[in-house]
Write a protein that holds these residues in place. Structure first.
Motif, short mmCIF file in Angstrom:
data_model
loop_
_atom_site.label_atom_id
_atom_site.label_comp_id
_atom_site.label_asym_id
_atom_site.label_seq_id
_atom_site.Cartn_x
_atom_site.Cartn_y
_atom_site.Cartn_z
N ASP A 153 38.64 37.27 33.45
CA ASP A 153 38.18 37.33 32.06
C ASP A 153 39.05 36.38 31.24
N ASP A 154 39.05 36.58 29.92
CA ASP A 154 39.77 35.64 29.05
C ASP A 154 41.29 35.76 29.19
N ARG A 155 41.76 36.86 29.82
CA ARG A 155 43.21 37.08 29.87
C ARG A 155 43.82 36.93 31.25
N THR A 156 43.10 37.34 32.30
CA THR A 156 43.69 37.40 33.63
C THR A 156 42.69 36.93 34.68
N TRP A 157 43.22 36.30 35.74
CA TRP A 157 42.40 35.85 36.85
C TRP A 157 42.83 36.53 38.14
N ALA A 158 41.87 36.64 39.06
CA ALA A 158 42.13 37.18 40.39
C ALA A 158 41.61 36.18 41.41
N ALA A 159 42.18 36.23 42.62
CA ALA A 159 41.77 35.34 43.72
C ALA A 159 41.26 36.19 44.87
N VAL A 160 40.24 35.69 45.55
CA VAL A 160 39.71 36.39 46.72
C VAL A 160 39.27 35.35 47.75
N TRP A 161 39.59 35.64 49.01
CA TRP A 161 39.12 34.81 50.12
C TRP A 161 37.84 35.42 50.65
N ALA A 162 36.80 34.61 50.73
CA ALA A 162 35.49 35.13 51.17
C ALA A 162 35.42 35.34 52.67
N ASN A 163 36.31 34.76 53.43
CA ASN A 163 36.26 34.88 54.88
C ASN A 163 36.38 36.34 55.30
N GLY A 164 35.41 36.83 56.08
CA GLY A 164 35.42 38.21 56.55
C GLY A 164 34.72 39.18 55.62
N MET B 138 46.14 29.43 44.02
CA MET B 138 46.72 30.77 44.02
C MET B 138 47.70 30.97 42.87
N SER B 139 48.34 29.91 42.42
CA SER B 139 49.31 30.04 41.33
C SER B 139 48.65 30.43 40.01
N ARG B 140 47.33 30.32 39.95
CA ARG B 140 46.61 30.65 38.72
C ARG B 140 46.19 32.12 38.68
N ALA B 141 46.38 32.85 39.79
CA ALA B 141 45.87 34.22 39.89
C ALA B 141 46.99 35.24 39.76
N THR B 142 46.72 36.31 39.02
CA THR B 142 47.66 37.42 38.90
C THR B 142 47.41 38.47 39.97
N TRP B 143 46.13 38.59 40.41
CA TRP B 143 45.76 39.59 41.41
C TRP B 143 45.08 38.92 42.60
N SER B 144 45.21 39.56 43.76
CA SER B 144 44.50 39.13 44.96
C SER B 144 43.65 40.29 45.45
N VAL B 145 42.45 40.00 45.91
CA VAL B 145 41.55 41.01 46.46
C VAL B 145 41.33 40.69 47.94
N THR B 146 41.65 41.64 48.80
CA THR B 146 41.52 41.45 50.24
C THR B 146 40.76 42.63 50.84
N ALA B 147 40.48 42.57 52.14
CA ALA B 147 39.77 43.64 52.82
C ALA B 147 40.64 44.88 52.90
N ALA B 148 40.08 46.04 52.56
CA ALA B 148 40.77 47.32 52.67
C ALA B 148 40.47 47.93 54.03
N ARG B 149 41.45 48.47 54.67
CA ARG B 149 41.28 49.03 56.01
C ARG B 149 40.24 50.16 55.99
N GLY B 150 39.19 50.01 56.82
CA GLY B 150 38.18 51.04 56.95
C GLY B 150 37.21 51.14 55.79
N LYS B 151 37.23 50.16 54.88
CA LYS B 151 36.35 50.19 53.71
C LYS B 151 35.52 48.90 53.66
N PRO B 152 34.38 48.93 52.98
CA PRO B 152 33.59 47.70 52.85
C PRO B 152 34.36 46.65 52.05
N PHE B 153 34.19 45.41 52.44
CA PHE B 153 34.75 44.27 51.71
C PHE B 153 33.56 43.45 51.23
N LEU B 154 33.26 43.54 49.94
CA LEU B 154 32.00 43.03 49.41
C LEU B 154 32.26 42.10 48.24
#
Length: 305
Positions: free
Chosen positions: A116-127, A248-264
């Motif tokens: 959003d206007d204040r914070t960014w997150a990064a996510v790798w689509a692989n997997g 990656m230096s532009r992101a405050t958060w990273s979103v990755t696959a959670a064990r045993g949960k959907p990664f969507l």
């Protein structure tokens, strides 16, 4: 059904095993879809600036990196491309047919940034299960394609890799499938959220006078020339580490696959995704039940006195 009882055991159990496998696959797909729908329904979309660590459904708008899809050159933040070639081959009876054979499949290798206007997150689509915002599926005679502006679809998804085709000898030689996520579109990411320290990706302030400027490249085995990576079938080169670090230096958060949960990852609203998963689960349950009933019927017909 006497013929069923007199079939050789190998033939019967092979056929029965195929039916049982279809039943198991359909029921597994039902479980997988129901699990996804349940997890998605339990999450409330959260702005990237309001995230905390843990399993979350983060949402924002895509902000980068600004890429160009390899087949159409359309601007995007993520792409996946596949190319199939029509080849002539003989079947078991000696008859020739044309089938599609995949010759290239790649996706962008940079982290997708959203926020959003204040914070960014990064996510790798692989997997991840990715539901793109746009896609094209077209055919032609050359590779790379001569048509760089095929029809663009903004809903649904491209069909799977269909091997058999009726185009015959004079049909198109190549099939191209390209999916993209556009720039500045709504974006949802379901996964494990962790804090990303931008300082970890900043270049060192001090220069090392003894550093080898060509470090990271190998030699050619004695000729004195430096080895550098070759482009892929789609003309893509691996992204340098410093470019990924800058992303990656532009992101405050990273979103990755959670064990045993959907990664969507999706540009569709979670409610629409959940409804689609429920519909798929119902269809899988019906098909699984039919195949399971068929398997039981075959056993009964063969062994009933």
């Amino acid at each position: 059904m006497d013929w069923l009882r007199t079939l050789p055991g190998v033939v019967f159990w092979w056929g029965w095993g195929m039916v049982a496998l279809l039943a198991a696959g359909s029921l597994y797909a039902t479980w997988w879809a129901r699990r996804n729908a349940k997890v998605i329904g339990a999450q409330t979309p959260r702005d990237v600036s309001d995230l905390s660590e843990g399993l979350h459904l983060a949402w924002g708008r895509t902000v980068g990196p600004e890429l160009a899809a390899p087949l159409t050159r359309r601007p995007c933040v993520w792409w996946k491309a596949e190319v199939w070639e029509s080849v002539r081959e003989a079947d078991a009876s000696g008859k020739y047919r044309h089938v599609w054979r995949q010759i290239a499949q790649e996706e962008s290798d940079r982290p997708l940034l959203f926020g959003d206007d204040r914070t960014w997150a990064a996510v790798w689509a692989n997997g991840a299960t990715v539901m793109s915002s746009e896609w094209s599926d077209w055919r032609g005679q050359n590779f790379p394609p001569e048509d760089r502006s095929p029809p663009l679809n903004a809903s649904g998804a491209p069909g799977g890799g269909i091997r058999h085709d009726v185009q015959g000898t004079f049909g198109p030689r190549f099939r191209y499938v390209e999916q993209t996520i556009g720039i500045d579109v709504p974006f949802f990411a379901l996964g494990e959220v962790t804090r990303s320290d931008p300082a970890l990706y900043q270049p060192d302030d001090e220069d090392d006078d003894d550093a080898d400027p060509d470090a990271g490249f190998g030699d050619d085995g004695g000729s004195g020339d430096l080895w550098r990576p070759e482009p892929s079938r789609l003309g893509q080169f691996p992204t340098p580490d410093d470019v990924i670090a800058a992303d990656m230096s532009r992101a405050t958060w990273s979103v990755t696959a959670a064990r045993g949960k959907p990664f969507l990852l999706s540009t569709d609203h979670p409610d629409a995704i959940s409804a689609e998963q429920e519909l798929g689960a119902k269809g899988g349950l019906i098909m699984g039940g039919l195949f399971a009933a068929t398997a039981m019927l075959l056993l009964w017909l063969r062994y009933a006195s």
